[in-house]
Structures are given as C-alpha cells and as structure tokens.
Design a protein around this motif. Sequence first.
Motif, short mmCIF file in Angstrom:
data_model
loop_
_atom_site.label_atom_id
_atom_site.label_comp_id
_atom_site.label_asym_id
_atom_site.label_seq_id
_atom_site.Cartn_x
_atom_site.Cartn_y
_atom_site.Cartn_z
N ARG A 46 0.83 -1.20 0.00
CA ARG A 46 0.00 0.00 0.00
C ARG A 46 0.87 1.26 0.00
O ARG A 46 0.59 2.23 -0.74
N MET A 47 1.92 1.25 0.82
CA MET A 47 2.80 2.41 0.87
C MET A 47 3.55 2.60 -0.44
O MET A 47 3.79 3.74 -0.86
N ALA A 48 3.91 1.50 -1.09
CA ALA A 48 4.60 1.59 -2.38
C ALA A 48 3.71 2.27 -3.41
O ALA A 48 4.16 3.14 -4.18
N ALA A 49 2.45 1.88 -3.46
CA ALA A 49 1.53 2.51 -4.41
C ALA A 49 1.37 3.99 -4.11
O ALA A 49 1.39 4.83 -5.02
N ASP A 50 1.24 4.34 -2.84
CA ASP A 50 1.08 5.74 -2.46
C ASP A 50 2.34 6.57 -2.76
O ASP A 50 2.25 7.77 -3.02
N ALA A 51 3.51 5.91 -2.72
CA ALA A 51 4.77 6.63 -2.93
C ALA A 51 5.09 6.84 -4.41
O ALA A 51 6.03 7.57 -4.72
N GLY A 52 4.36 6.19 -5.30
CA GLY A 52 4.60 6.38 -6.72
C GLY A 52 5.31 5.24 -7.42
O GLY A 52 5.60 5.33 -8.62
N PHE A 53 5.59 4.14 -6.71
CA PHE A 53 6.10 2.95 -7.39
C PHE A 53 4.97 2.38 -8.24
O PHE A 53 3.81 2.37 -7.83
N THR A 54 5.31 1.89 -9.43
CA THR A 54 4.28 1.46 -10.38
C THR A 54 4.15 -0.04 -10.50
O THR A 54 3.27 -0.53 -11.22
N ARG A 55 5.00 -0.80 -9.79
CA ARG A 55 4.97 -2.25 -9.88
C ARG A 55 5.40 -2.86 -8.56
O ARG A 55 6.02 -2.17 -7.74
N LEU A 56 5.11 -4.13 -8.39
CA LEU A 56 5.59 -4.89 -7.25
C LEU A 56 6.28 -6.16 -7.72
O LEU A 56 5.82 -6.80 -8.68
N ALA A 57 7.36 -6.50 -7.07
CA ALA A 57 7.96 -7.82 -7.20
C ALA A 57 7.92 -8.49 -5.84
O ALA A 57 7.90 -7.81 -4.81
N ILE A 58 7.91 -9.82 -5.84
CA ILE A 58 7.85 -10.54 -4.57
C ILE A 58 8.69 -11.80 -4.68
O ILE A 58 8.69 -12.49 -5.70
N SER A 59 9.44 -12.10 -3.62
CA SER A 59 10.29 -13.28 -3.61
C SER A 59 9.47 -14.52 -3.31
O SER A 59 8.39 -14.46 -2.71
N ASP A 60 10.00 -15.67 -3.74
CA ASP A 60 9.34 -16.95 -3.52
C ASP A 60 10.34 -17.88 -2.84
O ASP A 60 11.20 -18.48 -3.50
#
Length: 318
Positions: free
Chosen positions: A23-37
């Motif tokens: 949520r904070m990433a979206a609010d900060a202006g990051f446009t994508r998410l990556a996630i480790s597995d």
Amino acid sequence: MTSFGYFLSCEEFTPAQLLQQARMAADAGFTRLAISDHYHPWTDTQGNSPFVWSMIGALSQTVDLPVTTLVTCPTVRMHPAVTAQAAATSSVLLGGRFTLGVGTGEALNEHVLGDRWPAFEERADMLEEAVEVMRKLFSGEQTSHSGTHYTVDNARLYTPPEGPLPVLVSGFGPKAAGLAGRIGDGFVTMAPDEDAIGAFREGGGTGKRVVGGLKVCWAQDRDDAVDTVHRLWPTEHLPGELNQILPTPAHFEQASELVTRAQVSDSTACGPDVEEHADAVRAYVAAGFDEVYVGQIGQEQEEFFTAYRDKVLPALGG
C-alpha cells in the motif's frame, strides 16, 4: 523508459507487513511490485517466509499494481503443472497484470522434500522443460506431456490466465542468460551487468524486457544503515554459486561470517543521501533495464517510502 517498482521481501517481513508495504509503495509512486518466492529465509535473523501464492492473492485485493515473482522455481519443490495453476489463478486475480519470473532455484528452498539437488546443467534442462509444460497449460487446453523430467496426464486449467502470461527467466551467467533469451519473455538478473544482458540479447532476447533490482537501506544515520544490512542481508555479498548450493539458513549464517561490514558499505546504498540511492538505481537504467525493483532492508519502511516519494523517485524522473 524504465519503470520503478518495489521489491517485497518474504524472507524478512510478515504477511501483514508485506501488505502494508504494498500500500505504501503505491502511495509513494512505485508502479509495480515484485515478490520473492522462498520456503526458507536466507538466515534465521531474517525470520520469515510466507507462501508466495497466498501473498499474491492478498495483494490482488490490496493494491492495483502489477505483480511479478522474482523468482519462482517450478522444477523441484513444486511440479510445473501445479505452478502453472498457481500462476494462472494469480493472473486472473490481478486482471492479467501478473508476470511469472522463474529460475533454476536454490538448494535452500528446494531440498525440503528430500529430492536430489542436481547440477546447474540438469537444473537448466529441467527449467526449460518446465516452461514448455506451463506454456501448454496456460492455453487452457487439455494437456499431456511425457518428457525427460516431467509427466503430465490429461491436465487442463479450467481457470486459465487472463490474456498472455509472460514468463521471465532468471540467470547469473552467460549460459543462463542465453537460456533466458531462448525460452523466456524476458530476463531477470540482480546486477547491472551489461555483459549478461548482451548474452541474453544474443541468445534470442532482442526486444524482450530486462528486469532486476537491488536492496537499499534508507536511514538517517549511514553507519546504522550499514549495520542493519550487515546483520540482515550479508548473504547478498556471498560469491560464486554459494547461494545456489548451501542447503540451510545455518549454512548461510556460517558463510556470511566472511562478509565484512566494509563490503556492505561499499556495495549497498545506505543512509540518507539521495544521490547515493539515485545513483545505485541509475546503474540499472544505464545497463538497459526496463524494470528496476528497490527493496528496503530493515524496519524503517515509512521513512524509506517518504524519502523515495519526495526525493529519490523525482530525482530519477519517476
């Protein structure tokens, strides 16, 4: 133009913390998410390892950003037919905004069922066959497959992906980069290595995307930030193939005793200097990356997102 995303570290944070970071990433202006597995964290100090497919389901209901796994191993711990179903459902939940990053994996995560850990050449062959199996299943058609490593018997995904589901292939050397160019829709690499990107392009990756990222530690005191990185992520600085062959967090803790604080200080963006952080990201842009994911080490997440929103991303033109 390069896009900037946030890297969610399942090894370091609880599910609730990861969702809050998204949520904070979206609010900060990051446009994508990556996630480790991962099945295990790299070290006990990191302390977490939630199941990535549950996390992606939760993320789909939390933010509207695209999500990419960096990366999933679809060859040992999970059969490619099962991975294909998980990825397809993730694509549907995310409205077609899911990308499956895959790689040959690490013994740390893949040994847990007691299976033999093959040498790289065999793992690369397994990955190629796994990608072939998954692409067949993504079509939504009934699929059977009898190969060197995998058998699929009359399987069909009744909830297929929503539109194309890109498969990015991770690699850390010229052979792996060439494989990514040949079988992948893009290349994942965690260093701004122009030679590796060149091998990817020469192997068939011309026109395909290059994706990767880095870890940083934003903090008001640089020395404190270096200490945090050295405590939590010394494994980032282990040489050669150790990351692929060591089997347990305890082994990684032993190997990490060789990593010095000076190594961390010299190679990781730490502290409150905007240009230090921006320059670390610019190295990836200059190397030709299409997507760069930044992960914050430690608990000062709100400070990181505020700084990147107000200072670092504007400095990058993001």
